[in-house]
Write a protein that holds these residues in place. Sequence first.
Motif, PDB file in Angstrom:
ATOM      1  N   MET A   1     -12.878 -16.286  -9.944  1.00  0.00           N
ATOM      2  CA  MET A   1     -12.656 -14.983  -9.322  1.00  0.00           C
ATOM      3  C   MET A   1     -13.828 -14.060  -9.646  1.00  0.00           C
ATOM      4  N   ASP A   2     -14.475 -13.621  -8.596  1.00  0.00           N
ATOM      5  CA  ASP A   2     -15.600 -12.732  -8.907  1.00  0.00           C
ATOM      6  C   ASP A   2     -15.114 -11.289  -9.094  1.00  0.00           C
ATOM      7  N   LYS A   3     -16.072 -10.512  -9.400  1.00  0.00           N
ATOM      8  CA  LYS A   3     -15.738  -9.138  -9.761  1.00  0.00           C
ATOM      9  C   LYS A   3     -15.031  -8.379  -8.639  1.00  0.00           C
ATOM     10  N   LYS A   4     -15.539  -8.610  -7.408  1.00  0.00           N
ATOM     11  CA  LYS A   4     -15.000  -7.880  -6.261  1.00  0.00           C
ATOM     12  C   LYS A   4     -13.547  -8.254  -5.990  1.00  0.00           C
ATOM     13  N   GLU A   5     -13.313  -9.591  -6.130  1.00  0.00           N
ATOM     14  CA  GLU A   5     -11.947 -10.065  -5.892  1.00  0.00           C
ATOM     15  C   GLU A   5     -10.967  -9.475  -6.897  1.00  0.00           C
ATOM     16  N   ARG A   6     -11.425  -9.452  -8.155  1.00  0.00           N
ATOM     17  CA  ARG A   6     -10.563  -8.928  -9.197  1.00  0.00           C
ATOM     18  C   ARG A   6     -10.274  -7.433  -8.983  1.00  0.00           C
ATOM     19  N   PHE A   7     -11.271  -6.761  -8.516  1.00  0.00           N
ATOM     20  CA  PHE A   7     -11.120  -5.327  -8.238  1.00  0.00           C
ATOM     21  C   PHE A   7     -10.078  -5.104  -7.141  1.00  0.00           C
ATOM     22  N   LEU A   8     -10.224  -5.936  -6.064  1.00  0.00           N
ATOM     23  CA  LEU A   8      -9.275  -5.809  -4.954  1.00  0.00           C
ATOM     24  C   LEU A   8      -7.848  -6.077  -5.420  1.00  0.00           C
ATOM     25  N   GLN A   9      -7.758  -7.137  -6.289  1.00  0.00           N
ATOM     26  CA  GLN A   9      -6.439  -7.492  -6.826  1.00  0.00           C
ATOM     27  C   GLN A   9      -5.803  -6.300  -7.564  1.00  0.00           C
ATOM     28  N   GLU A  10      -6.659  -5.667  -8.381  1.00  0.00           N
ATOM     29  CA  GLU A  10      -6.152  -4.528  -9.154  1.00  0.00           C
ATOM     30  C   GLU A  10      -5.718  -3.373  -8.266  1.00  0.00           C
ATOM     31  N   VAL A  11      -6.523  -3.147  -7.226  1.00  0.00           N
ATOM     32  CA  VAL A  11      -6.178  -2.068  -6.278  1.00  0.00           C
ATOM     33  C   VAL A  11      -4.834  -2.360  -5.632  1.00  0.00           C
ATOM     34  N   LYS A  12      -4.644  -3.632  -5.265  1.00  0.00           N
ATOM     35  CA  LYS A  12      -3.395  -4.028  -4.617  1.00  0.00           C
ATOM     36  C   LYS A  12      -2.182  -3.746  -5.513  1.00  0.00           C
ATOM     37  N   VAL A  13      -2.308  -4.202  -6.783  1.00  0.00           N
ATOM     38  CA  VAL A  13      -1.205  -3.993  -7.732  1.00  0.00           C
ATOM     39  C   VAL A  13      -0.934  -2.501  -7.927  1.00  0.00           C
ATOM     40  N   LEU A  14      -2.038  -1.788  -8.025  1.00  0.00           N
ATOM     41  CA  LEU A  14      -1.910  -0.354  -8.268  1.00  0.00           C
ATOM     42  C   LEU A  14      -1.231   0.352  -7.095  1.00  0.00           C
ATOM     43  N   SER A  15      -1.680   0.010  -5.893  1.00  0.00           N
ATOM     44  CA  SER A  15      -1.094   0.693  -4.739  1.00  0.00           C
ATOM     45  C   SER A  15       0.362   0.299  -4.561  1.00  0.00           C
ATOM     46  N   LYS A  16       0.660  -0.940  -4.939  1.00  0.00           N
ATOM     47  CA  LYS A  16       2.048  -1.384  -4.822  1.00  0.00           C
ATOM     48  C   LYS A  16       2.953  -0.571  -5.761  1.00  0.00           C
ATOM     49  N   SER A  17       2.510  -0.444  -7.001  1.00  0.00           N
ATOM     50  CA  SER A  17       3.356   0.314  -7.941  1.00  0.00           C
ATOM     51  C   SER A  17       3.372   1.787  -7.574  1.00  0.00           C
ATOM     52  N   LEU A  18       2.280   2.247  -6.998  1.00  0.00           N
ATOM     53  CA  LEU A  18       2.232   3.642  -6.584  1.00  0.00           C
ATOM     54  C   LEU A  18       3.245   3.904  -5.472  1.00  0.00           C
ATOM     55  N   SER A  19       3.327   2.983  -4.514  1.00  0.00           N
ATOM     56  CA  SER A  19       4.286   3.213  -3.433  1.00  0.00           C
ATOM     57  C   SER A  19       5.716   3.068  -3.935  1.00  0.00           C
ATOM     58  N   LEU A  20       5.912   2.116  -4.882  1.00  0.00           N
ATOM     59  CA  LEU A  20       7.258   1.998  -5.465  1.00  0.00           C
ATOM     60  C   LEU A  20       7.655   3.299  -6.149  1.00  0.00           C
ATOM     61  N   PHE A  21       6.701   3.861  -6.880  1.00  0.00           N
ATOM     62  CA  PHE A  21       6.939   5.107  -7.592  1.00  0.00           C
ATOM     63  C   PHE A  21       7.256   6.229  -6.604  1.00  0.00           C
ATOM     64  N   THR A  22       6.461   6.268  -5.509  1.00  0.00           N
ATOM     65  CA  THR A  22       6.679   7.315  -4.512  1.00  0.00           C
ATOM     66  C   THR A  22       8.070   7.226  -3.908  1.00  0.00           C
ATOM     67  N   ILE A  23       8.459   5.973  -3.568  1.00  0.00           N
ATOM     68  CA  ILE A  23       9.781   5.796  -2.968  1.00  0.00           C
ATOM     69  C   ILE A  23      10.872   6.256  -3.933  1.00  0.00           C
ATOM     70  N   ALA A  24      10.721   5.824  -5.193  1.00  0.00           N
ATOM     71  CA  ALA A  24      11.732   6.216  -6.188  1.00  0.00           C
ATOM     72  C   ALA A  24      11.752   7.733  -6.348  1.00  0.00           C
ATOM     73  N   PHE A  25      10.556   8.331  -6.384  1.00  0.00           N
ATOM     74  CA  PHE A  25      10.442   9.768  -6.568  1.00  0.00           C
ATOM     75  C   PHE A  25      11.179  10.535  -5.462  1.00  0.00           C
ATOM     76  N   PHE A  26      10.869  10.135  -4.199  1.00  0.00           N
ATOM     77  CA  PHE A  26      11.519  10.844  -3.098  1.00  0.00           C
ATOM     78  C   PHE A  26      13.003  10.527  -3.019  1.00  0.00           C
TER      79      PHE A  26
END
Length: 161
Positions: A1-26
Amino acid sequence: MDKKERFLQEVKVLSKSLSLFTIAFFGIGFFLMFLVLFPDTKLFDKSPNITTEEVVTESLEENSEIEIKDGIHTETGFIAANGLEAVINNCTNCHSAKLVTQNRMTREGWLTTIRWMQKTQNLWDLGDQESIILDYLAKNYAPENKGRRQNLTVEEWYELK
Ligand code: HEC
């Protein structure tokens, strides 16, 4: 896994938890808002449901049971006679019946007292009940010996300051 792929992976996880948080918040936010806007929601109300109809019949039953013992209405101490119900219904709402029964007045005296309460104490217009009440009071709570003012009874002296 190169650096770019790992970065994308992290963004994905982050955005996923962010949307979960948003849904729970609202979700929680809307729920709380609902509780605030409709405070009488029955969602958590575990008390038994009493309908207005039941309450009305209950109080009617209580009312129709005017208990009289030795010519005295037990609950109020009023003398049982014509007009008793009108007096119970109109003269026990603000003060105890005792304030009525401990007084002795002529018909005019009672009328004056009623007018005084209507003028200063928010007593309502008694309508066609007024003559019934006056008849009852004048007959059953008449001065014991006419022409002489009743003795004053002082239950408690208070000090002037
Ligand atoms: C809207 C409220 C209200 C109602 C209903 C009411 N009263 Fe009164 N009455 C008062 C108040 C207030 C006083 C003054 C109480 C006090 O001095 O502690 C009073 C005082 C009295 C007194 C004492 C008066 C005095 O000179 O000391 C009598 C007697 C009396 N009421 C009779 C009646 C009778 C009879 C009825 C029914 C027709 C009646 N009241 C209904 C409010 C009411």
